[in-house]
Design a protein around this motif. Structure first.
Motif, short mmCIF file in Angstrom:
data_model
loop_
_atom_site.label_atom_id
_atom_site.label_comp_id
_atom_site.label_asym_id
_atom_site.label_seq_id
_atom_site.Cartn_x
_atom_site.Cartn_y
_atom_site.Cartn_z
N VAL A 2 30.08 25.18 57.01
CA VAL A 2 31.27 24.47 57.49
C VAL A 2 32.46 25.42 57.42
N GLN A 3 33.27 25.38 58.43
CA GLN A 3 34.50 26.19 58.46
C GLN A 3 35.69 25.30 58.76
N LEU A 4 36.82 25.63 58.14
CA LEU A 4 38.10 25.02 58.47
C LEU A 4 38.99 26.12 59.03
N VAL A 5 39.42 25.96 60.27
CA VAL A 5 40.24 26.96 60.93
C VAL A 5 41.64 26.41 61.13
N LEU A 104 23.52 16.23 53.66
CA LEU A 104 24.01 15.14 52.81
C LEU A 104 24.57 15.62 51.47
N TYR A 105 25.11 16.86 51.46
CA TYR A 105 25.86 17.32 50.31
C TYR A 105 27.34 17.01 50.57
N VAL A 106 28.04 16.55 49.54
CA VAL A 106 29.48 16.31 49.65
C VAL A 106 30.19 17.47 48.99
N MET A 107 30.98 18.19 49.77
CA MET A 107 31.64 19.37 49.24
C MET A 107 33.08 19.42 49.72
N SER A 108 33.89 20.14 48.98
CA SER A 108 35.29 20.34 49.34
C SER A 108 35.45 21.71 49.98
N TYR A 109 36.05 21.73 51.15
CA TYR A 109 36.23 22.98 51.88
C TYR A 109 37.72 23.27 52.05
N TRP A 110 38.03 24.56 52.13
CA TRP A 110 39.42 25.01 52.26
C TRP A 110 39.59 25.89 53.49
N GLY A 111 40.75 25.75 54.14
CA GLY A 111 41.14 26.72 55.14
C GLY A 111 41.65 27.97 54.46
N LYS A 112 41.91 29.00 55.26
CA LYS A 112 42.30 30.30 54.70
C LYS A 112 43.79 30.37 54.37
#
Length: 120
Positions: A2-5, A104-112
């Protein structure tokens, strides 16, 4: 993966406006809460605003009435409209999303992160 742009940000005079965007992509099953944090030089990263999957919003007191968080679930994108900017809003802004992946993993993602500089 997963990516946050992130996009947006930059230099603006006090009283001006900026709009930040953050698009999530990749192995996404669903997106839960999304939010914007900021980190000023020498300070910790703090929550600015958050929005639930249902659209409920939460703001830190210092930005209430000036910033608006919104999301487009069809585009997996969260926005932060920042009006009446003040020099104390100067910081690196990070988007965050709590995502359930296709595994089905719940994870926290961050942008740069993107720098917002407000000149007086």
């Amino acid at each position: 993966q997963v990516q946050l742009v992130q996009s947006g940000g930059g230099l603006v005079q006090a009283g001006g406006s900026l709009r930040l965007s953050c698009a999530a992509s990749g192995s996404i099953f669903s997106i839960n809460d999304m939010g914007w944090y900021r980190q000023a030089p020498g300070k910790q990263r703090d929550l600015v605003a958050s929005i639930s999957s249902g659209g409920s919003t939460n703001y830190v007191d210092s930005v209430k009435g000036r910033f608006t968080i919104s999301r487009d679930n069809a585009k997996n994108t969260v926005y932060l409209q920042m009006n009446s900017l003040k020099p104390e809003d100067t910081a690196v802004y990070y988007c965050n999303a709590k995502i359930t992946t296709k595994d089905l993993y719940v994870m926290s993602y961050w942008g740069k992160g993107t720098l917002v500089t407000v000149s007086s």
